[in-house]
Design a protein around this motif. Structure first.
Motif, PDB file in Angstrom:
ATOM      1  N   PHE A   1      -0.555  13.920   1.440  1.00  0.00           N
ATOM      2  CA  PHE A   1       0.461  13.634   2.463  1.00  0.00           C
ATOM      3  C   PHE A   1       0.511  12.150   2.836  1.00  0.00           C
ATOM      4  O   PHE A   1       1.323  11.736   3.656  1.00  0.00           O
ATOM      5  CB  PHE A   1       0.292  14.517   3.712  1.00  0.00           C
ATOM      6  N   ASP A   2      -0.369  11.353   2.248  1.00  0.00           N
ATOM      7  CA  ASP A   2      -0.412   9.919   2.583  1.00  0.00           C
ATOM      8  C   ASP A   2       0.246   9.117   1.450  1.00  0.00           C
ATOM      9  O   ASP A   2      -0.339   8.943   0.388  1.00  0.00           O
ATOM     10  CB  ASP A   2      -1.881   9.505   2.753  1.00  0.00           C
ATOM     11  N   PRO A   3       1.494   8.642   1.672  1.00  0.00           N
ATOM     12  CA  PRO A   3       2.280   8.057   0.569  1.00  0.00           C
ATOM     13  C   PRO A   3       1.796   6.674   0.142  1.00  0.00           C
ATOM     14  O   PRO A   3       1.045   6.007   0.850  1.00  0.00           O
ATOM     15  CB  PRO A   3       3.685   7.974   1.166  1.00  0.00           C
ATOM     16  N   LEU A   4       2.261   6.246  -1.041  1.00  0.00           N
ATOM     17  CA  LEU A   4       1.799   4.998  -1.656  1.00  0.00           C
ATOM     18  C   LEU A   4       2.888   3.920  -1.633  1.00  0.00           C
ATOM     19  O   LEU A   4       4.074   4.221  -1.684  1.00  0.00           O
ATOM     20  CB  LEU A   4       1.409   5.253  -3.117  1.00  0.00           C
ATOM     21  N   ILE A   5       2.443   2.669  -1.615  1.00  0.00           N
ATOM     22  CA  ILE A   5       3.351   1.529  -1.712  1.00  0.00           C
ATOM     23  C   ILE A   5       3.561   1.199  -3.194  1.00  0.00           C
ATOM     24  O   ILE A   5       2.601   1.223  -3.967  1.00  0.00           O
ATOM     25  CB  ILE A   5       2.751   0.304  -0.986  1.00  0.00           C
ATOM     26  N   ILE A   6       4.812   0.901  -3.589  1.00  0.00           N
ATOM     27  CA  ILE A   6       4.999   0.424  -4.961  1.00  0.00           C
ATOM     28  C   ILE A   6       5.223  -1.088  -4.981  1.00  0.00           C
ATOM     29  O   ILE A   6       5.835  -1.660  -4.082  1.00  0.00           O
ATOM     30  CB  ILE A   6       6.089   1.199  -5.749  1.00  0.00           C
ATOM     31  N   HIS A   7       4.664  -1.704  -6.031  1.00  0.00           N
ATOM     32  CA  HIS A   7       4.644  -3.172  -6.137  1.00  0.00           C
ATOM     33  C   HIS A   7       5.402  -3.626  -7.375  1.00  0.00           C
ATOM     34  O   HIS A   7       5.212  -3.055  -8.459  1.00  0.00           O
ATOM     35  CB  HIS A   7       3.194  -3.663  -6.244  1.00  0.00           C
ATOM     36  N   THR A   8       6.250  -4.628  -7.207  1.00  0.00           N
ATOM     37  CA  THR A   8       6.901  -5.257  -8.363  1.00  0.00           C
ATOM     38  C   THR A   8       6.905  -6.764  -8.111  1.00  0.00           C
ATOM     39  O   THR A   8       6.394  -7.232  -7.087  1.00  0.00           O
ATOM     40  CB  THR A   8       8.367  -4.804  -8.549  1.00  0.00           C
ATOM     41  N   ASN A   9       7.507  -7.498  -9.048  1.00  0.00           N
ATOM     42  CA  ASN A   9       7.512  -8.957  -8.888  1.00  0.00           C
ATOM     43  C   ASN A   9       8.893  -9.525  -8.585  1.00  0.00           C
ATOM     44  O   ASN A   9       9.038 -10.738  -8.522  1.00  0.00           O
ATOM     45  CB  ASN A   9       6.942  -9.632 -10.144  1.00  0.00           C
ATOM     46  N   SER A  10       9.919  -8.669  -8.405  1.00  0.00           N
ATOM     47  CA  SER A  10      11.235  -9.230  -8.055  1.00  0.00           C
ATOM     48  C   SER A  10      12.089  -8.231  -7.281  1.00  0.00           C
ATOM     49  O   SER A  10      11.932  -7.015  -7.432  1.00  0.00           O
ATOM     50  CB  SER A  10      11.995  -9.666  -9.316  1.00  0.00           C
ATOM     51  N   ILE A  11      13.000  -8.759  -6.477  1.00  0.00           N
ATOM     52  CA  ILE A  11      13.931  -7.914  -5.721  1.00  0.00           C
ATOM     53  C   ILE A  11      14.852  -7.179  -6.694  1.00  0.00           C
ATOM     54  O   ILE A  11      15.186  -6.008  -6.497  1.00  0.00           O
ATOM     55  CB  ILE A  11      14.749  -8.770  -4.724  1.00  0.00           C
ATOM     56  N   GLU A  12      15.211  -7.878  -7.753  1.00  0.00           N
ATOM     57  CA  GLU A  12      16.045  -7.265  -8.781  1.00  0.00           C
ATOM     58  C   GLU A  12      15.421  -5.963  -9.303  1.00  0.00           C
ATOM     59  O   GLU A  12      16.090  -4.938  -9.426  1.00  0.00           O
ATOM     60  CB  GLU A  12      16.114  -8.263  -9.930  1.00  0.00           C
ATOM     61  N   LYS A  13      14.125  -6.001  -9.599  1.00  0.00           N
ATOM     62  CA  LYS A  13      13.447  -4.781 -10.072  1.00  0.00           C
ATOM     63  C   LYS A  13      13.398  -3.724  -8.981  1.00  0.00           C
ATOM     64  O   LYS A  13      13.590  -2.538  -9.248  1.00  0.00           O
ATOM     65  CB  LYS A  13      12.023  -5.104 -10.532  1.00  0.00           C
ATOM     66  N   ILE A  14      13.145  -4.155  -7.743  1.00  0.00           N
ATOM     67  CA  ILE A  14      13.054  -3.171  -6.649  1.00  0.00           C
ATOM     68  C   ILE A  14      14.360  -2.399  -6.526  1.00  0.00           C
ATOM     69  O   ILE A  14      14.363  -1.199  -6.240  1.00  0.00           O
ATOM     70  CB  ILE A  14      12.681  -3.874  -5.323  1.00  0.00           C
ATOM     71  N   LYS A  15      15.463  -3.072  -6.796  1.00  0.00           N
ATOM     72  CA  LYS A  15      16.760  -2.402  -6.671  1.00  0.00           C
ATOM     73  C   LYS A  15      16.942  -1.254  -7.668  1.00  0.00           C
ATOM     74  O   LYS A  15      17.823  -0.423  -7.500  1.00  0.00           O
ATOM     75  CB  LYS A  15      17.889  -3.429  -6.772  1.00  0.00           C
TER      76      LYS A  15
END
Ligand code: TXA
Ligand code: MG
Length: 317
Positions: A53-67
């Motif tokens: 029940f404890d969610p995870l943060i996802i990590h990337t290196n650009s806003i473009e990828k996050i989109k």
């Protein structure tokens, strides 16, 4: 073959093969796996003994990828991202279907962040998937700020530890979302509220103080050492406990006790420096022969608020 090193290519290959790699960030070390692969993500929960029940943060290196992973990136988020990324800020945004429900504990939003560490940014730029990464500690314990902290507790459970030295910020990211027309802070962390408010104006603060598991990840007791930790005036605590072997965590003041039991986090009264030193100090006292730890309350401004929050959660109620 050593499990600790700075081999980014090796880290990449392990992650592509559904393995677990501890990664350095500027906040704390993360325990990373391919966020889009449920088998890989399950390994994170297992290694940490973390409830689903404890969610995870996802990590990337650009806003473009996050989109690729969020269905909207509103103006408030863009303003904060431009101001603080790469950095100690996590944003809660509506998720797209390709992010597994396991990552978000079934919640409609996903936590995203671009961390600020050269090794990890280079690793992320070489990957075509984001990394899910909680702090690299057994669930409930203090977060690691050095590769050796990770090795001490999770050595057997990770495939590789990417050694990026000591984490610069030293406490976890500030978590920010949007609720009832307001930018809302859910976890105090490495970016101060005061600095966030300079960008988006007054924010709501909704830090969970209960132990209600329906409020994912904001469990009241967390970040806790094994030795009992008290928040108190240090002189009076020492007087009240004349026979105890006491470990002391102070902001800037020295006390007349054995030096090895005294952690002055910032002799020059710099809250950033104090945050940087906090978790290592707790760990060192916890693994020493002190019976109890006493920490004083820090000034309630800038990073002092996040320091007090972590001390509260680490303390005996
Ligand atoms: O600085 C950091 O944030 C570090 C580094 C490694 O990036 N990571 C970290 O992760 O502190 P963790 O798992 O120890 O804490 C993440 C917290 C969760 O406990 C939860 O409170 C919140 O982030 N969170 C994650 N995803 C969420 C979501 N979808 N909705 C609400 N809260 C979420
Ligand atoms: Mg954590």
């Amino acid at each position: 073959m050593s499990k600790i090193g700075i081999d980014i290519e090796k880290a990449k290959q392990i992650l592509q093969a559904v393995g677990l790699v501890a990664i350095p960030t500027e906040t704390v070390y993360g325990l990373a796996a391919n966020a889009l692969d449920e088998t890989a993500v399950l390994k994170i929960f297992e290694a940490k003994n973390r409830p689903h029940f404890d969610p995870l943060i996802i990590h990337t290196n650009s806003i473009e990828k996050i989109k690729h992973y969020v269905s909207s990136f509103p103006v408030w988020a863009e303003q904060l991202a431009n101001a603080f990324w790469p950095g100690a800020l996590t944003l809660l945004l509506p998720k797209k279907d390709l992010v597994p429900d396991l990552v978000t504990s079934g919640l409609p939003q996903v936590a995203v962040r671009i961390p600020n560490h050269p090794l990890t940014l280079q690793l992320l730029s070489n990957l075509d998937f984001p990394l899910a990464a909680p702090s690299a500690n057994p669930f409930g314990y203090v977060s690691p700020t050095k590769a050796a902290h990770v090795a001490a507790q999770l050595q057997d459970k990770v495939d590789y530890i990417l050694d990026g030295g000591t984490c610069e910020v030293g406490i976890e990211s500030t978590i920010v979302g949007f609720e009832k027309d307001k930018v809302t802070v859910y976890r105090l962390g490495g970016i101060a509220i005061e600095d966030i408010e300079k960008i988006v104006g007054k924010v709501e603060i909704k830090i969970n103080q209960s132990s209600n598991p329906l409020a994912p990840g904001m469990l009241k007791s967390h970040y806790a050492p094994l030795k009992p930790l008290f928040i108190d005036d240090i002189n009076s605590f020492i007087k009240k406990n004349p026979t105890k072997k006491i470990g002391v965590i102070s902001f800037n003041t020295t006390y007349p006790i054995d030096k090895k039991y005294l952690k002055v986090l910032s002799p020059s009264s710099d809250l950033k420096e104090a945050a940087h030193n906090l978790f290592a100090a707790i760990r060192e006292l916890d693994s020493s022969d002190v019976e109890v730890i006493v920490a004083e309350k820090f000034p309630e401004t800038f990073l002092g608020k996040a320091i007090n929050d972590r001390l509260q959660r680490a303390s005996v109620k």
